[in-house]
Design a protein around this motif. Structure first.
Motif, PDB file in Angstrom:
ATOM      1  N   THR A 242       0.847  -1.196   0.000  1.00  0.00           N
ATOM      2  CA  THR A 242       0.000   0.000   0.000  1.00  0.00           C
ATOM      3  C   THR A 242       0.876   1.237   0.000  1.00  0.00           C
ATOM      4  O   THR A 242       2.013   1.222   0.474  1.00  0.00           O
ATOM      5  CB  THR A 242      -0.935   0.033   1.217  1.00  0.00           C
ATOM      6  N   LYS A 243       0.299   2.309  -0.528  1.00  0.00           N
ATOM      7  CA  LYS A 243       1.074   3.536  -0.655  1.00  0.00           C
ATOM      8  C   LYS A 243       0.145   4.735  -0.677  1.00  0.00           C
ATOM      9  O   LYS A 243      -1.007   4.636  -1.100  1.00  0.00           O
ATOM     10  CB  LYS A 243       1.898   3.482  -1.944  1.00  0.00           C
ATOM     11  N   ASP A 244       0.648   5.865  -0.199  1.00  0.00           N
ATOM     12  CA  ASP A 244      -0.103   7.114  -0.307  1.00  0.00           C
ATOM     13  C   ASP A 244      -0.044   7.594  -1.750  1.00  0.00           C
ATOM     14  O   ASP A 244       1.041   7.858  -2.284  1.00  0.00           O
ATOM     15  CB  ASP A 244       0.491   8.178   0.617  1.00  0.00           C
TER      16      ASP A 244
ATOM     17  N   LYS B  39      -4.438   6.207   1.111  1.00  0.00           N
ATOM     18  CA  LYS B  39      -3.715   4.934   1.051  1.00  0.00           C
ATOM     19  C   LYS B  39      -4.446   4.015   0.085  1.00  0.00           C
ATOM     20  O   LYS B  39      -5.659   3.852   0.143  1.00  0.00           O
ATOM     21  CB  LYS B  39      -3.625   4.298   2.435  1.00  0.00           C
TER      22      LYS B  39
ATOM     23  N   ASP C 160      10.219  -0.514  -2.885  1.00  0.00           N
ATOM     24  CA  ASP C 160       9.816   0.880  -2.701  1.00  0.00           C
ATOM     25  C   ASP C 160       9.942   1.273  -1.228  1.00  0.00           C
ATOM     26  O   ASP C 160       9.179   0.807  -0.384  1.00  0.00           O
ATOM     27  CB  ASP C 160       8.373   1.072  -3.173  1.00  0.00           C
TER      28      ASP C 160
ATOM     29  N   ASN D 221       9.078   3.916   0.184  1.00  0.00           N
ATOM     30  CA  ASN D 221       7.968   4.766   0.616  1.00  0.00           C
ATOM     31  C   ASN D 221       6.648   4.010   0.745  1.00  0.00           C
ATOM     32  O   ASN D 221       5.634   4.606   1.107  1.00  0.00           O
ATOM     33  CB  ASN D 221       7.792   5.931  -0.376  1.00  0.00           C
ATOM     34  N   ALA D 222       6.658   2.730   0.430  1.00  0.00           N
ATOM     35  CA  ALA D 222       5.439   1.923   0.530  1.00  0.00           C
ATOM     36  C   ALA D 222       5.355   1.252   1.897  1.00  0.00           C
ATOM     37  O   ALA D 222       6.328   1.199   2.653  1.00  0.00           O
ATOM     38  CB  ALA D 222       5.417   0.875  -0.576  1.00  0.00           C
ATOM     39  N   GLU D 223       4.163   0.747   2.220  1.00  0.00           N
ATOM     40  CA  GLU D 223       3.939  -0.029   3.425  1.00  0.00           C
ATOM     41  C   GLU D 223       3.599  -1.460   3.017  1.00  0.00           C
ATOM     42  O   GLU D 223       2.928  -1.685   2.006  1.00  0.00           O
ATOM     43  CB  GLU D 223       2.799   0.577   4.258  1.00  0.00           C
TER      44      GLU D 223
END
Length: 353
Positions: free
Chosen positions: A20-22, A62, A88, A90-92
């Motif tokens: 997941t990512k913003d 998200k 990445d 910056n991803a979760e």
């Protein structure tokens, strides 16, 4: 052990990874000051009020942007997956276990391998996690039955496919779907179905033990998938458990493989080995200053013929042999130096961070 028994044994330790990512939230609006009417004036479109839709960013949300597979290798929550699944920063990353529950765990990326397409994650729990055991991938045989488990297409968790070992010690160039690629040596070829989303999942034998990590599929073909042999992982896990990161040895040379064409073009005396040579730019030195190769006395235009008694040719590469060594090990080299053969002992050091 049957396929069913092997899957039952392994499945709880195979995980699905959700990325997941913003991402920006775009909203549509209409600009009342649009120049459309001004451009056409009141002629052909006179009497009509046209508004052109515009878009603008209104915050972030998200959103699930991808998925992959992995498997637990320790009861305290260490997970192996592919590096390209979690590349990445910056991803979760959220992990779902293969026990059928909807329990999810936030995963931390502990290490990304600087050499192989491997990464190590960590999840925390109140109880011990199930984990998979490793078999010896050096003893695989053609035709041996294998099982692939993974999050097929990033949607179907813990999908199972069955096949055989179709090839051993393959060398392929694997793409990541985003324009990047890497050379993978000594991979296991299988006809067990491996799909997008299966990346990072285990390739198992009929004992339910890991013999490889699913890493790539041949585009435009059917039933051709590849897995990194599990013996390459053992040092990775030990390194993370000991140092909290993946520590790889390096030699510190820039080289090109010696081929028959290179021999003929440059009037070399051998058609195998690797030639130490500088890069296209002046800054791309043939030997890294202060590296193990530098300390051992290797020089530009030396040809490394053998490493640890193994001839370097199209079937055996120097990077592949280096991957099997640890920091502090001694690598025995036979080289051709200004027309004479000589032997050198090189003590390997960690790749500089």
């Amino acid at each position: 052990m049957s396929v069913v028994s092997a899957v039952k044994r392994a499945n709880p330790a195979v995980v699905s990874i959700v990325i997941t990512k913003d991402v920006p939230v775009l909203e549509q609006y209409y600009d009342n000051n649009s120049s459309f009417h001004d451009f056409f004036g009141g002629g052909l479109f006179g009497g009509f009020n046209f508004q052109i839709p515009q878009y603008r960013e209104n915050g972030t949300e998200k959103k699930e942007v991808g998925g992959g597979s992995g498997f637990l290798v320790s009861q305290d929550g260490l997970i192996i997956t592919n590096k390209h699944v979690v590349e990445d920063p910056n991803a979760e990353y959220t992990v779902f276990l293969g026990n059928g529950s909807e329990d999810k765990y936030e995963a931390k990326v502990l290490a990304r391998d600087p050499v192989l397409d491997i990464a190590v994650l960590k999840i925390e729990g109140t109880e011990d996690f199930p984990f998979l055991e490793f078999d010896d991938s050096d003893h695989l045989e053609l035709g041996q039955s294998v099982i692939a488990i993974g999050n097929a297409l990033g949607e179907f968790r813990n999908s199972v496919s069955v096949g055989v070992v179709s090839g051993l010690s393959r060398s392929i160039v694997a793409g990541d779907g985003r324009g990047g690629s890497e050379q993978l040596d000594e991979v296991v070829q299988t006809d067990a179905a491996i799909n997008p989303g299966n990346s990072g999942g285990p390739l198992l034998d009929l004992q339910g033990k890991v013999i490889g990590v699913n890493v790539a599929v041949a585009n435009g073909s059917q039933n051709i998938g590849f897995a990194l042999p599990v013996n390459l992982l053992k040092g990775v896990i030990e390194s993370v458990q000991k140092d909290g990161k993946i520590v790889r040895p390096f030699l510190g040379v820039r080289f090109v493989p010696v081929t028959k064409e290179l021999k003929e073009a440059n009037k070399l005396s051998v058609d195998y080995g690797v030639l130490i040579i500088r890069g296209e730019n002046r800054t791309e030195l043939p030997i890294v200053p202060g590296s193990p190769a530098d300390k051992a006395g290797l020089e530009e235009n030396d040809i490394i013929l053998e490493a640890d008694g193994q001839k370097l040719d199209e079937t055996r590469s120097l990077p592949t042999l280096l991957r099997k060594k640890n920091v502090g090990d001694t690598l025995k080299l036979k080289i051709l130096h200004k027309g004479s053969e000589k032997e050198l002992d090189v003590k390997l050091e960690a790749i500089p961070e």
